[in-house]
Design a protein around this motif. Structure first.
Motif, short mmCIF file in Angstrom:
data_model
loop_
_atom_site.label_atom_id
_atom_site.label_comp_id
_atom_site.label_asym_id
_atom_site.label_seq_id
_atom_site.Cartn_x
_atom_site.Cartn_y
_atom_site.Cartn_z
N THR A 194 0.86 -1.18 0.00
CA THR A 194 0.00 0.00 0.00
C THR A 194 0.89 1.23 0.00
N ILE A 195 0.66 2.13 -0.93
CA ILE A 195 1.40 3.39 -0.98
C ILE A 195 0.42 4.53 -0.75
N SER A 196 0.73 5.36 0.25
CA SER A 196 -0.17 6.44 0.66
C SER A 196 0.49 7.78 0.40
N PRO A 197 0.17 8.42 -0.71
CA PRO A 197 0.76 9.73 -0.99
C PRO A 197 0.09 10.84 -0.19
N GLY A 198 0.88 11.86 0.09
CA GLY A 198 0.33 13.11 0.59
C GLY A 198 -0.09 13.97 -0.59
N ILE A 199 -0.03 15.28 -0.40
CA ILE A 199 -0.44 16.20 -1.46
C ILE A 199 0.46 16.01 -2.68
N THR A 200 -0.16 15.70 -3.80
CA THR A 200 0.58 15.40 -5.02
C THR A 200 0.12 16.34 -6.13
N ASN A 201 1.05 16.81 -6.89
CA ASN A 201 0.77 17.82 -7.92
C ASN A 201 0.21 17.16 -9.18
N MET A 211 1.02 23.81 1.47
CA MET A 211 1.87 22.92 2.27
C MET A 211 2.92 22.22 1.43
N GLY A 212 3.05 22.67 0.19
CA GLY A 212 3.97 22.01 -0.72
C GLY A 212 3.31 20.83 -1.40
N ALA A 213 4.03 20.21 -2.29
CA ALA A 213 3.49 19.06 -3.02
C ALA A 213 4.63 18.21 -3.54
N ILE A 214 4.35 16.93 -3.69
CA ILE A 214 5.28 16.03 -4.35
C ILE A 214 4.79 15.79 -5.78
N SER A 215 5.65 15.28 -6.61
CA SER A 215 5.28 15.02 -7.99
C SER A 215 4.76 13.59 -8.14
N ALA A 216 3.99 13.37 -9.18
CA ALA A 216 3.52 12.02 -9.49
C ALA A 216 4.71 11.10 -9.76
N GLU A 217 5.78 11.65 -10.31
CA GLU A 217 6.96 10.85 -10.62
C GLU A 217 7.61 10.32 -9.35
N ARG A 271 5.03 12.20 1.86
CA ARG A 271 4.41 13.53 1.94
C ARG A 271 5.42 14.60 1.58
N PRO A 272 4.94 15.78 1.14
CA PRO A 272 5.83 16.94 1.15
C PRO A 272 6.18 17.28 2.60
N MET A 273 7.38 17.79 2.82
CA MET A 273 7.83 17.99 4.19
C MET A 273 6.98 18.99 4.97
#
Length: 233
Positions: free
Chosen positions: A171-178, A197-203, A227-229
């Motif tokens: 299971t992979i649980s992403p935080g805010i993703t762009n 709060m920032g964002a991580i990329s789909a990549e 998550r983004p930090m």
């Protein structure tokens, strides 16, 4: 039938995180099969597409028949299809609730029921569920979405226990993703910028998936949270 190696099925691979996973696996010379409700127009030679609605069991079963007849059973399945929704429980639209439940919960159940028996029969396989940091986190206006992701994580862990020691379940649980996830949310729209709060990329999530499915035999990453930090939840 032509022999295909390293077959990966990506459910919800036409956009967002699923699309990033498909691109990374295609570049690594996997045989990539994408299924989604929306068409994939640009495909590499080793990327194949079949339209299906994850919430409709017969369409999932037909997809299974088509894949087995043309490629053979997938070695890896990544379930990335998801739909967001915002709204108060006392004011929400039950029809929209059903759409979200069908996509986020019944869809993964349909794919597990249809595809995992092949993996168990040959005693190998990877199943990756894309969840969310919203799982287990009740919050105002997000109860339906959080409930589906909470249930999804219970389903994933149950599948792991029921398929021991044959199948790797992650299971992979992403935080805010762009991605376009927030702008496509039913009942309300937000943006990564508004959340501030920032964002991580789909990549980045695609890299997590790739890392998990390449663990050596006998080991499995069961859960990753990214998550983004600056994210507080």
């Amino acid at each position: 039938m032509e022999k295909y190696d390293n077959i990966i099925l990506i459910v919800g691979g036409a956009s967002g995180i699923g699309k990033a996973i498909a691109k990374k696996c295609a570049e690594a010379h996997y045989t990539v099969i994408i299924t989604d409700k929306q068409e994939v127009k640009e495909k590499a030679p080793n990327v194949h597409f079949r339209k299906a609605d994850v919430g409709k069991l017969e369409e999932v079963r037909e997809l299974h028949r088509w894949i087995k007849e043309n490629f053979g059973p997938p070695d890896t399945m990544v379930i990335a299809a998801g739909q967001g929704i915002k709204g108060k429980l006392t004011e929400g639209d039950p029809i929209a609730w059903r759409e979200v439940i069908d996509t986020n919960l019944m869809g993964p159940l349909h794919f597990a029921r249809t595809f995992v028996p092949d993996m168990i029969e040959r005693k190998s396989g990877n199943v990756v569920f894309l969840s969310s940091v919203s799982a287990g986190q009740p919050f105002a206006y997000g109860g339906i979405y959080a409930a589906t992701k909470t249930a999804l994580e219970v389903i994933a862990e149950t599948l792991r226990l029921e398929s021991l020691p044959l199948i790797k379940v992650t299971t992979i649980s992403p935080g805010i993703t762009n991605t376009n996830f927030f702008s496509n949310c039913i009942g309300g729209h937000a943006s990564v910028q508004e959340m501030a709060m920032g964002a991580i990329s789909a990549e980045e999530i695609a890299e997590d998936v790739f890392y998990c499915i390449h663990k050596r035999d006998g080991t499995c990453i069961n859960k990753i949270v990214t998550r983004p930090m600056g994210q507080s939840f």
